[in-house]
Enzyme design. Sequence first.
Site, PDB file in Angstrom:
ATOM      1  N   LYS A 123       0.898  -1.080   0.024  1.00 13.50           N
ATOM      2  CA  LYS A 123       0.161  -0.091   0.016  1.00 13.50           C
ATOM      3  C   LYS A 123       0.707   1.199   0.008  1.00 13.50           C
ATOM      4  O   LYS A 123       0.828   2.327  -0.555  1.00 13.50           O
ATOM      5  CB  LYS A 123      -0.934  -0.139   1.072  1.00 13.50           C
ATOM      6  CG  LYS A 123      -1.711   1.305   1.080  1.00 13.50           C
ATOM      7  CD  LYS A 123      -2.751   1.164   2.237  1.00 13.50           C
ATOM      8  CE  LYS A 123      -2.152   1.884   3.633  1.00 13.50           C
ATOM      9  NZ  LYS A 123      -2.917   2.479   4.744  1.00 13.50           N
ATOM     10  N   ASP A 141      -7.084   2.451   1.573  1.00 14.80           N
ATOM     11  CA  ASP A 141      -6.883   2.627   3.074  1.00 14.80           C
ATOM     12  C   ASP A 141      -8.372   2.510   3.419  1.00 14.80           C
ATOM     13  O   ASP A 141      -9.084   1.879   2.835  1.00 14.80           O
ATOM     14  CB  ASP A 141      -6.215   4.047   3.105  1.00 14.80           C
ATOM     15  CG  ASP A 141      -7.161   5.206   2.729  1.00 14.80           C
ATOM     16  OD1 ASP A 141      -8.404   4.754   2.155  1.00 14.80           O
ATOM     17  OD2 ASP A 141      -6.805   6.269   2.837  1.00 14.80           O
TER      18      ASP A 141
END
Length: 215
Positions: A123, A141
Amino acid sequence: MKKATKKEILEIKEILISNYSDAVTELNYNNLYELLISVMLSAQCTDKRVNIITPKLFDKYPNVEKLSQANLDDVKELIKSCSFFNNKAVNLIKMATAVMENFEGEIPLDEKSLVTLAGVGQKTAHVVMIEYAGANLMAVDTHVFRVAHRLGISSAKTAILTEVELTKKFKTDLHILHQGMVLFGRYVCKAIKPECEEKCFLKEYCKSKGSFKVG
C-alpha cells in the site's frame, strides 16, 4: 448488500474523476524522500498529524544519507506524537540505510524495489508511486475500503482483495480514483455521520441503505 452493476461502476468512475481530477495527497512534501517518509508515518495516523511532525524531522534529517546516520532515540523524540512511533523510527532509519547501501542513495520508484525497504508494504509503495509518478495503481486505505463497499463496488474482506477488485473494475485512471475515493471518504462518506444529504454526489449509487458499519 447489492453489488454495483457495470453501468453503475462506469458512472461512479466518471463522477469521481470529474470531481477529483486535480486532487493530490494532503501530505506536505517537496521531494520523493519527504513523500516516502510522510506516507510511512501516515499509517494509522492522520495526514494532519504527520504534517505537524515532519517539518522538524526534515529540518534535522533533510536527506537519506543524514537519516541513515540518525540517532534512534532522537528520531523517536521527533515523531513521538505519531502512532507506533517506536517501530516507525526504527523503520525510517533502516529504510534510509537500505537506500544508501542497495540503491546508491536514490529512492527507487518501482514497486518491487520499494517493498524491500523496511516499513514499506504494497500500500505504501502504491501511494508513493501514485502521488509521485501518477502510476495507474490503486491503494486501499480505510476510506477507500469504506467507499468501495458502501457503493457496492467491492465485497472483499481485506484491503488487498478490495484493491484487486477495484483495479479490475476501474482499469484506468486509478491514480485519480484512488485520491478521489480517499477524499470522498474523508470528507463526505465518513465512517461516522456521513454527509449523505448535505454533500454526497453519489448517493443514488449507495448500497448501504442507511447502515454505515462497513469500513
